[in-house]
Design an enzyme around this catalytic site. Structure first.
Site, PDB file in Angstrom:
ATOM      1  N   HIS A   1       0.960  -1.359   0.155  1.00  0.00           N
ATOM      2  CA  HIS A   1       0.119   0.073   0.195  1.00  0.00           C
ATOM      3  C   HIS A   1       0.894   1.295  -0.210  1.00  0.00           C
ATOM      4  CE1 HIS A   1      -2.736   3.071   1.242  1.00  0.00           C
ATOM      5  NE2 HIS A   1      -3.661   2.169   0.863  1.00  0.00           N
TER       6      HIS A   1
ATOM      7  N   GLU B   1       0.751   3.765  -2.761  1.00  0.00           N
ATOM      8  CA  GLU B   1       0.876   5.249  -2.443  1.00  0.00           C
ATOM      9  C   GLU B   1       1.960   5.771  -2.016  1.00  0.00           C
ATOM     10  OE1 GLU B   1      -2.894   5.605  -0.048  1.00  0.00           O
ATOM     11  OE2 GLU B   1      -4.123   5.021  -1.671  1.00  0.00           O
TER      12      GLU B   1
ATOM     13  N   HIS C   1      -7.303  -1.972  -4.126  1.00  0.00           N
ATOM     14  CA  HIS C   1      -5.849  -1.686  -4.438  1.00  0.00           C
ATOM     15  C   HIS C   1      -5.639  -2.639  -5.451  1.00  0.00           C
ATOM     16  CE1 HIS C   1      -5.462   2.314  -2.751  1.00  0.00           C
ATOM     17  NE2 HIS C   1      -5.652   1.559  -1.445  1.00  0.00           N
TER      18      HIS C   1
HETATM   19 CO    CO Z   1      -5.719   2.901   0.240  1.00  0.00          CO
END
Ligand code: CO
Length: 251
Positions: free
Chosen positions: A143, A174, A203
């Site tokens: 993530h 991210e 995701h």
């Molecule tokens: Co997220």
């Protein structure tokens, strides 16, 4: 004394991820404390709202703690399924601290990747599950976070390399390393993409494997590489469930 365990996840709006992967980890953790009553909570308000719209009610950590007090629980463990120390973890800790005085004892567990040893173990588990394939890179997609805990991702790549898996790269949706950073390190023309997340949720399905042009898969393919996606979250792996169990045993 009335004992309980509250298992707290970020949550997922993807039903298969939720019922297969999050529930599998919850079950594994519950089995480690069979004497305790079990509660479930999700930290993401967005996910809880989406689920509410489908008639599924999952409490926040605060709501779960209130319910536990109402049920007469005196001794409790709040165990996150989160992968890292990070922003979400800090928020949970604040909540736990705020409730600490209302229980005889209120413990707060550690995330999946809490020590260097956890990272080495994770790399070994994943190396075995995803053996090296000649001419192919193995890209794990995590993530990522603005929190300092983001260093776990480049550290994990280094551990893979030190364990003899130079074919493994670790990127994030991210955080850092980004798509460009991963792409710059590729020396082969085909790769497997695997989520480094508890669940193969939004995701993984969208940012990693989606058919829209900004997904990692499409960007690799646009660059002339053959990209194959594995849609399995870490939570589905028994060896990962065992790592969660181990953390509870050392409390
Ligand atoms: Co997220």
């Amino acid at each position: 004394m009335r004992q309980a365990i509250a298992i707290v996840s970020f949550g997922s709006s993807v039903e298969t991820a939720r019922v297969q992967q999050i529930s599998a980890v919850e079950k594994a953790i519950r089995e480690e404390m069979p004497q305790a009553l079990a509660y479930t909570a999700y930290t993401s308000p967005t996910i809880r709202r989406i689920l509410r719209g489908r008639g599924i009610f999952i409490p926040s950590l605060e709501e779960a703690l209130e319910q536990m007090l109402e049920d007469g629980i005196t001794d409790a463990l709040v165990q996150p399924t989160h992968l890292l120390y990070g922003i979400e973890y800090d928020k949970m800790r604040e909540t736990v601290d705020a409730y600490a005085g209302r229980f005889a004892s209120l413990q707060f567990g550690i995330p999946l990747l809490a020590t260097t040893e956890d990272l080495r173990e994770l790399a070994a588990i994943l190396s075995e599950a995803y053996p090296r394939k000649e001419g192919e890179a193995l890209v794990f997609l995590g993530h990522g976070t603005d929190h300092f805990a983001n260093v776990v991702y480049p550290a994990l790549q280094m551990i893979f390399h030190m364990q003899g898996r130079g074919d493994v790269l670790v990127g994030t949706v991210e955080g850092w390393p980004s798509y460009e950073d991963v792409y710059a390190q590729l020396h082969v023309s085909s790769l497997r993409l695997v989520p480094l997340m508890l669940v193969a949720g939004d995701h993984a399905l969208h940012d990693m494997a989606g058919d829209q042009e900004d997904s990692w898969k499409c960007r690799f393919e646009e660059a002339g590489l053959a990209a194959q996606c594995v849609l399995q979250g870490l939570g589905a792996m028994p060896q990962i469930q065992e790592l969660y169990r181990k953390h509870i045993r050392i409390l």
